[in-house]
Write a protein that holds these residues in place. Structure first.
Motif, short mmCIF file in Angstrom:
data_model
loop_
_atom_site.label_atom_id
_atom_site.label_comp_id
_atom_site.label_asym_id
_atom_site.label_seq_id
_atom_site.Cartn_x
_atom_site.Cartn_y
_atom_site.Cartn_z
N ARG A 251 79.48 15.14 16.38
CA ARG A 251 78.31 15.78 15.80
C ARG A 251 77.82 15.01 14.59
O ARG A 251 78.62 14.45 13.84
CB ARG A 251 78.67 17.21 15.40
N TYR A 275 71.08 19.04 13.41
CA TYR A 275 72.31 18.57 14.04
C TYR A 275 72.00 17.89 15.37
O TYR A 275 71.08 18.31 16.10
CB TYR A 275 73.24 19.75 14.35
N THR A 277 74.45 16.88 18.69
CA THR A 277 75.80 17.09 19.19
C THR A 277 75.95 16.51 20.59
O THR A 277 75.07 16.69 21.45
CB THR A 277 76.13 18.60 19.25
N ASN A 290 73.13 18.61 22.59
CA ASN A 290 72.26 19.60 21.95
C ASN A 290 71.68 19.02 20.67
O ASN A 290 72.35 18.30 19.93
CB ASN A 290 73.04 20.87 21.61
N LEU A 292 69.69 20.63 17.32
CA LEU A 292 69.32 21.86 16.63
C LEU A 292 68.81 21.50 15.24
O LEU A 292 69.48 20.81 14.49
CB LEU A 292 70.54 22.79 16.51
N SER A 313 66.12 24.62 19.15
CA SER A 313 67.29 24.13 19.85
C SER A 313 66.83 23.50 21.16
O SER A 313 66.02 24.08 21.88
CB SER A 313 68.27 25.28 20.13
N TYR A 319 73.88 25.30 20.86
CA TYR A 319 74.71 24.72 19.81
C TYR A 319 76.03 25.47 19.76
O TYR A 319 76.07 26.69 19.58
CB TYR A 319 73.99 24.83 18.47
N TYR A 321 79.88 25.92 18.03
CA TYR A 321 80.56 25.69 16.77
C TYR A 321 81.67 26.71 16.59
O TYR A 321 81.70 27.76 17.24
CB TYR A 321 79.59 25.80 15.58
N ILE A 337 77.14 25.85 10.76
CA ILE A 337 75.81 25.85 11.36
C ILE A 337 74.81 26.11 10.23
O ILE A 337 74.32 27.21 10.04
CB ILE A 337 75.69 26.87 12.52
N ASN A 348 70.55 30.01 18.38
CA ASN A 348 70.94 28.63 18.70
C ASN A 348 71.20 28.46 20.20
O ASN A 348 71.95 27.57 20.60
CB ASN A 348 72.21 28.27 17.92
#
Length: 452
Positions: A251, A275, A277, A290, A292, A313, A319, A321, A337, A348
């Motif tokens: 990430r 983010y 990922t 992903n 976000l 997203s 997302y 986490y 997050i 998300n």
């Protein structure tokens, strides 16, 4: 969902993760100006501190999808010792903590549902009061204790620490949103050698769950983190971080925050957090990706502040986490997050778009210093449900918070929070994206005390 919390957020009992980007990063980026140098060390004992933190926490979630409600109530205590550094070119020290939580109420089917997670649910038992009917009750831990320590060394303005730690980073943020906090075991380097720049690098190989005893009750393989934040001036700061959770995901995180002072003490704050990922095929079988991100604007004037935020997203999945690998999830901390629309829901999901309208009021100017109120409305749309079409969700968030200003209970805070979360029928019933809605109430009483 919406774990929330280290409790410094504008909104909350949980540390709303967007607020972390605006608040925690502010603390991190201001650290160089305040960072102690080894040359200024007064000694191991002279610079030490001992703090006690008491928390009485209650949570209730009343679901609308046919499940029983979930309730937990407990009393927690965290004792933290932070030593100074020995004098000399290289200084050495120790940080240690002890945590204890006692269950005041839960069980009989009300604990362990929907992520409250104050105390570990070991198993389900047949109700002895009604064995013929096959009624089941949950076997919930009565109490929980955990202790940890880390050794540390400082050279100039760089600190190396090894042991049990509670990191607060956008790619590894320990969860302090329930009764007791998570902790991680590993190595962390924090450097403030360049004015305005804070750099972190670390590797952690064990995760202590917030609801269970055991140094690696989260069954973490390992997580590596690297990144930093930089304060350009009083108005602009930025951050870049990356993490690699072994056999789970990689990430990256980016943040840009701009504060513009206006006339008569008003301020406009713009914040971008995002983010990217990439999940490991060993974990999800497909290597899904992903993206976000959120963009928010906050206007503060007098006792009022107004927030407008948009969050997006996109990619192959939502997302992911936090939580624990033995439950099929990540293990990077339940508050990792740091985006704008993270409340009970984090908005998300796959392809979700969400808007937020928020308002805050500080009652100081009305003769009640320490009292604040916040409300937010968030609506998410375009959630990809595959063959079930697209879904929606919406949440109304409210919170009153009062901080005692003086006297024997100075700094004690009381937070009363409620959320109303509703999702579309196809989202609630979609097999691959089963979701929940309902009403949530949280009451947290926090009392920090400085002993030494």
């Amino acid at each position: 969902m919406g774990s929330n919390t280290n409790y410094n957020s504008i909104y909350g009992i949980q540390m709303t993760k967007y607020k972390l980007s605006a608040i925690a990063l502010a603390l991190m980026t201001s650290a160089p100006a305040l960072a102690a140098s080894q040359a200024d060390s007064n000694g191991f004992v002279e610079d030490s501190s001992l703090d006690l933190f008491l928390r009485n926490a209650y949570m209730n979630r009343d679901y609308y999808d046919g499940r029983a409600d979930s309730t937990e109530w407990g009393q927690g205590a965290v004792l933290t010792f932070n030593s100074g550094f020995t004098q000399g070119k290289v200084g050495f020290g120790v940080d240690a903590f002890g945590m204890y939580g006692y269950r005041l109420d839960s069980g009989r089917g009300r604990a362990g549902n929907g992520g409250i997670d104050f105390f570990m649910v070991d198993r389900e038992l047949i109700d002895p009061a009604n064995p013929a009917a096959g009624s089941r009750i949950t076997d919930v831990e009565r109490d929980m204790a955990h202790a940890g320590a880390a050794v540390k060394a400082r050279f100039s303005k760089t600190v190396l620490s090894y042991g049990d730690q509670r990191p607060v980073l956008p790619v590894l943020s320990h969860d302090d949103s329930r009764l007791l906090p998570e902790a991680y075991t590993g190595t962390m380097i924090t450097s403030n050698e360049i004015d305005g720049l804070t750099v972190h690098a670390g590797r952690f190989h064990a995760q202590h769950r917030k609801s269970d005893e055991g140094r690696d009750s989260g069954e973490l393989n390992s997580i590596e983190v690297l990144g930093g934040s930089y304060q350009f001036n009083d108005n602009i700061r930025t951050a870049l971080y990356a993490s690699d959770v072994e056999d789970v995901l990689k990430r990256q995180y980016a943040n840009l925050n701009y504060i513009r002072p206006l006339n008569e003490g008003d301020t406009l704050t713009l914040d971008f957090s995002g983010y990217r990922t990439k999940q490991d095929k060993k974990w999800d079988g497909a290597g899904d990706r992903n993206n976000l991100w959120s963009l928010s604007a906050n206007y503060a004037t007098g006792p009022h502040d107004f927030t407008l935020a948009y969050q997006r997203s996109s990619g192959d999945t939502g997302y992911n986490y936090g939580f624990y690998q033995n439950e099929g999830a990540v293990g990077d901390g339940g508050t990792t997050i740091w985006v704008a629309n993270s409340f009970w829901s984090d908005f998300n999901q796959e392809d979700e778009r969400s808007w937020q309208l928020g308002y805050g009021l500080d009652f100081t100017q009305f003769g009640i210093p320490g009292l604040s109120y916040n409300i937010a409305y968030i609506r998410g749309t375009d959630i990809d449900l595959g063959a079930n079409g697209t879904g929606t969700e919406r949440e109304i968030f409210n919170q009153f918070k009062y901080v005692v200003q003086s006297g024997a209970a100075k700094d004690m805070s009381v937070r009363l929070r409620s959320s109303v979360l509703r999702v579309s029928n196809n989202f609630r019933n979609a097999e691959r994206n089963h979701h929940q809605d309902g009403n949530e109430v949280r009451i947290f009483i926090d009392f920090p005390m400085n002993i030494l």
